[in-house]
Write a protein that holds these residues in place. Structure first.
Motif, PDB file in Angstrom:
ATOM      1  N   LYS A  47      31.799 -54.119  32.537  1.00  0.00           N
ATOM      2  CA  LYS A  47      31.240 -54.758  31.344  1.00  0.00           C
ATOM      3  C   LYS A  47      30.331 -55.893  31.773  1.00  0.00           C
ATOM      4  CE  LYS A  47      35.549 -54.610  29.229  1.00  0.00           C
ATOM      5  NZ  LYS A  47      36.638 -55.469  28.977  1.00  0.00           N
ATOM      6  N   PRO A  48      29.242 -56.142  31.045  1.00  0.00           N
ATOM      7  CA  PRO A  48      28.415 -57.305  31.371  1.00  0.00           C
ATOM      8  C   PRO A  48      29.220 -58.594  31.186  1.00  0.00           C
ATOM      9  CG  PRO A  48      27.347 -55.929  29.703  1.00  0.00           C
ATOM     10  CD  PRO A  48      28.728 -55.387  29.912  1.00  0.00           C
ATOM     11  N   ILE A  49      28.851 -59.602  31.930  1.00  0.00           N
ATOM     12  CA  ILE A  49      29.542 -60.882  31.805  1.00  0.00           C
ATOM     13  C   ILE A  49      29.380 -61.451  30.399  1.00  0.00           C
ATOM     14  CG2 ILE A  49      29.447 -61.491  34.248  1.00  0.00           C
ATOM     15  CD1 ILE A  49      26.985 -63.238  33.568  1.00  0.00           C
ATOM     16  N   PHE A  50      30.323 -62.282  30.022  1.00  0.00           N
ATOM     17  CA  PHE A  50      30.257 -62.976  28.737  1.00  0.00           C
ATOM     18  C   PHE A  50      30.856 -64.361  28.920  1.00  0.00           C
ATOM     19  CE2 PHE A  50      34.056 -60.285  28.817  1.00  0.00           C
ATOM     20  CZ  PHE A  50      35.070 -61.199  28.563  1.00  0.00           C
ATOM     21  N   GLU A  51      30.532 -65.245  28.024  1.00  0.00           N
ATOM     22  CA  GLU A  51      31.041 -66.617  28.053  1.00  0.00           C
ATOM     23  C   GLU A  51      32.563 -66.599  28.087  1.00  0.00           C
ATOM     24  OE1 GLU A  51      30.653 -70.783  28.033  1.00  0.00           O
ATOM     25  OE2 GLU A  51      28.966 -69.412  27.902  1.00  0.00           O
ATOM     26  N   GLY A  52      33.141 -67.269  29.078  1.00  0.00           N
ATOM     27  CA  GLY A  52      34.584 -67.350  29.193  1.00  0.00           C
ATOM     28  C   GLY A  52      35.224 -66.225  29.997  1.00  0.00           C
ATOM     29  N   MET A  53      34.441 -65.254  30.416  1.00  0.00           N
ATOM     30  CA  MET A  53      34.979 -64.143  31.211  1.00  0.00           C
ATOM     31  C   MET A  53      35.562 -64.683  32.520  1.00  0.00           C
ATOM     32  SD  MET A  53      32.867 -60.872  32.669  1.00  0.00           S
ATOM     33  CE  MET A  53      33.643 -59.278  32.665  1.00  0.00           C
ATOM     34  N   GLU A  54      36.769 -64.235  32.855  1.00  0.00           N
ATOM     35  CA  GLU A  54      37.387 -64.593  34.127  1.00  0.00           C
ATOM     36  C   GLU A  54      37.374 -63.366  35.022  1.00  0.00           C
ATOM     37  OE1 GLU A  54      41.157 -66.572  33.832  1.00  0.00           O
ATOM     38  OE2 GLU A  54      40.362 -68.062  32.429  1.00  0.00           O
ATOM     39  N   ILE A  55      36.995 -63.574  36.276  1.00  0.00           N
ATOM     40  CA  ILE A  55      36.881 -62.464  37.224  1.00  0.00           C
ATOM     41  C   ILE A  55      37.663 -62.826  38.476  1.00  0.00           C
ATOM     42  CG2 ILE A  55      35.287 -60.935  38.437  1.00  0.00           C
ATOM     43  CD1 ILE A  55      33.077 -62.262  36.537  1.00  0.00           C
ATOM     44  N   ASP A  56      38.560 -61.928  38.879  1.00  0.00           N
ATOM     45  CA  ASP A  56      39.344 -62.113  40.097  1.00  0.00           C
ATOM     46  C   ASP A  56      38.737 -61.281  41.214  1.00  0.00           C
ATOM     47  OD1 ASP A  56      41.686 -63.800  39.349  1.00  0.00           O
ATOM     48  OD2 ASP A  56      41.962 -62.197  37.872  1.00  0.00           O
ATOM     49  N   TYR A  57      38.633 -61.899  42.398  1.00  0.00           N
ATOM     50  CA  TYR A  57      38.096 -61.242  43.578  1.00  0.00           C
ATOM     51  C   TYR A  57      39.059 -61.445  44.735  1.00  0.00           C
ATOM     52  CZ  TYR A  57      33.863 -62.614  40.990  1.00  0.00           C
ATOM     53  OH  TYR A  57      32.930 -62.842  40.026  1.00  0.00           O
ATOM     54  N   LYS A  58      38.844 -60.647  45.762  1.00  0.00           N
ATOM     55  CA  LYS A  58      39.432 -60.912  47.066  1.00  0.00           C
ATOM     56  C   LYS A  58      38.250 -61.000  48.019  1.00  0.00           C
ATOM     57  CE  LYS A  58      42.217 -57.878  48.566  1.00  0.00           C
ATOM     58  NZ  LYS A  58      43.153 -56.908  49.105  1.00  0.00           N
ATOM     59  N   VAL A  59      38.269 -61.990  48.887  1.00  0.00           N
ATOM     60  CA  VAL A  59      37.183 -62.190  49.833  1.00  0.00           C
ATOM     61  C   VAL A  59      37.780 -62.737  51.126  1.00  0.00           C
ATOM     62  CG1 VAL A  59      36.650 -64.527  48.988  1.00  0.00           C
ATOM     63  CG2 VAL A  59      34.850 -63.171  50.075  1.00  0.00           C
ATOM     64  N   SER A  60      37.148 -62.400  52.238  1.00  0.00           N
ATOM     65  CA  SER A  60      37.607 -62.887  53.546  1.00  0.00           C
ATOM     66  C   SER A  60      36.503 -63.732  54.178  1.00  0.00           C
ATOM     67  CB  SER A  60      37.953 -61.706  54.457  1.00  0.00           C
ATOM     68  OG  SER A  60      38.931 -60.898  53.870  1.00  0.00           O
ATOM     69  N   PRO A  61      36.391 -64.994  53.769  1.00  0.00           N
ATOM     70  CA  PRO A  61      35.272 -65.819  54.230  1.00  0.00           C
ATOM     71  C   PRO A  61      35.412 -66.345  55.658  1.00  0.00           C
ATOM     72  CG  PRO A  61      36.642 -67.076  52.737  1.00  0.00           C
ATOM     73  CD  PRO A  61      37.213 -65.688  52.791  1.00  0.00           C
ATOM     74  N   VAL A  62      36.644 -66.470  56.145  1.00  0.00           N
ATOM     75  CA  VAL A  62      36.862 -67.078  57.464  1.00  0.00           C
ATOM     76  C   VAL A  62      37.843 -66.232  58.271  1.00  0.00           C
ATOM     77  CG1 VAL A  62      37.627 -69.154  58.676  1.00  0.00           C
ATOM     78  CG2 VAL A  62      36.512 -69.373  56.461  1.00  0.00           C
ATOM     79  N   LEU A  63      37.428 -65.813  59.448  1.00  0.00           N
ATOM     80  CA  LEU A  63      38.294 -65.107  60.413  1.00  0.00           C
ATOM     81  C   LEU A  63      38.957 -63.868  59.816  1.00  0.00           C
ATOM     82  CD1 LEU A  63      40.037 -68.249  61.987  1.00  0.00           C
ATOM     83  CD2 LEU A  63      38.099 -66.979  62.919  1.00  0.00           C
ATOM     84  N   GLY A  64      38.328 -63.261  58.825  1.00  0.00           N
ATOM     85  CA  GLY A  64      38.872 -62.050  58.223  1.00  0.00           C
ATOM     86  C   GLY A  64      40.121 -62.251  57.388  1.00  0.00           C
ATOM     87  N   ILE A  65      40.462 -63.504  57.096  1.00  0.00           N
ATOM     88  CA  ILE A  65      41.671 -63.807  56.331  1.00  0.00           C
ATOM     89  C   ILE A  65      41.378 -63.626  54.835  1.00  0.00           C
ATOM     90  CG2 ILE A  65      43.367 -65.588  55.768  1.00  0.00           C
ATOM     91  CD1 ILE A  65      42.552 -66.871  58.540  1.00  0.00           C
ATOM     92  N   PRO A  66      42.076 -62.701  54.165  1.00  0.00           N
ATOM     93  CA  PRO A  66      41.807 -62.481  52.737  1.00  0.00           C
ATOM     94  C   PRO A  66      42.290 -63.657  51.876  1.00  0.00           C
ATOM     95  CG  PRO A  66      43.577 -61.034  53.480  1.00  0.00           C
ATOM     96  CD  PRO A  66      43.108 -61.807  54.676  1.00  0.00           C
ATOM     97  N   MET A  67      41.457 -64.008  50.900  1.00  0.00           N
ATOM     98  CA  MET A  67      41.788 -65.095  49.964  1.00  0.00           C
ATOM     99  C   MET A  67      41.473 -64.627  48.552  1.00  0.00           C
ATOM    100  SD  MET A  67      39.905 -68.269  51.829  1.00  0.00           S
ATOM    101  CE  MET A  67      41.082 -69.572  52.044  1.00  0.00           C
ATOM    102  N   GLY A  68      42.269 -65.107  47.606  1.00  0.00           N
ATOM    103  CA  GLY A  68      41.971 -64.853  46.212  1.00  0.00           C
ATOM    104  C   GLY A  68      40.922 -65.832  45.703  1.00  0.00           C
ATOM    105  N   TRP A  69      40.128 -65.378  44.759  1.00  0.00           N
ATOM    106  CA  TRP A  69      39.108 -66.224  44.166  1.00  0.00           C
ATOM    107  C   TRP A  69      39.003 -65.826  42.693  1.00  0.00           C
ATOM    108  CZ3 TRP A  69      34.090 -67.610  47.222  1.00  0.00           C
ATOM    109  CH2 TRP A  69      33.336 -68.546  46.516  1.00  0.00           C
ATOM    110  N   LYS A  70      39.066 -66.794  41.807  1.00  0.00           N
ATOM    111  CA  LYS A  70      38.917 -66.532  40.375  1.00  0.00           C
ATOM    112  C   LYS A  70      37.772 -67.402  39.870  1.00  0.00           C
ATOM    113  CE  LYS A  70      42.496 -66.375  37.556  1.00  0.00           C
ATOM    114  NZ  LYS A  70      42.733 -65.276  36.623  1.00  0.00           N
TER     115      LYS A  70
END
Length: 155
Positions: A47-70
């Protein structure tokens, strides 16, 4: 300490096609380097983004360590701008303002990221040692991908 990253890029496309691309959270993985293992976790059915939309991601920004991001979408003005603001994640503060400015060459996109790292002094050291460079590399990668997607038809 608050930091700022600013980028702009001219895209050869309509405001509608630029907005359609950037308003899909799933396209974020296309413009993020593969080594960051960026995955959208939210079930948002593209769905296209909308005001107030919350999106959860997983990303590994450092040393391949997975982190949650909302992130939460704020200040959305369709076909003009929106902000993705970190609600939970690796930064103490993350506010990414996206602007879309139609012109005679297509659309100028502008990104302004205001961010702060956690851990005070250690965060400042981490910024100098690798975070600043990592963000630069992410946005350089993004620039190349967007150039290929939107500007290569005239090359």
């Amino acid at each position: 300490m608050m930091y700022k990253l600013y980028r702009e890029q001219q895209l050869d496309c309509t405001i509608e096609s630029a907005w359609k691309f950037f308003s899909s959270p799933y396209n974020l993985s296309k413009i993020t380097p593969a080594n960051m293992n960026f995955v959208v976790l939210s079930d948002i059915d593209d769905k296209p983004i909308f005001e107030g939309m919350e999106i959860d991601y997983k990303v590994s920004p450092v040393l391949g360590i997975p982190m949650g991001w909302k992130t939460i979408i704020r200040n959305l003005e369709e076909h003009k701008s929106f902000t993705d603001f970190q609600k939970e994640g690796p930064y103490k503060y993350w506010n990414h303002f996206h602007e879309f400015i139609p012109n005679d060459k297509g659309v100028l996109i502008k990104d302004t990221v205001d961010y702060e790292l956690p851990l005070g002094f250690l965060g400042r050291i981490a910024h100098q040692l690798f975070v600043k460079k990592k963000l630069k590399n992410i946005f350089d990668f993004r620039y190349r991908v967007l150039n290929d997607l939107f500007n290569s038809k005239h090359s």
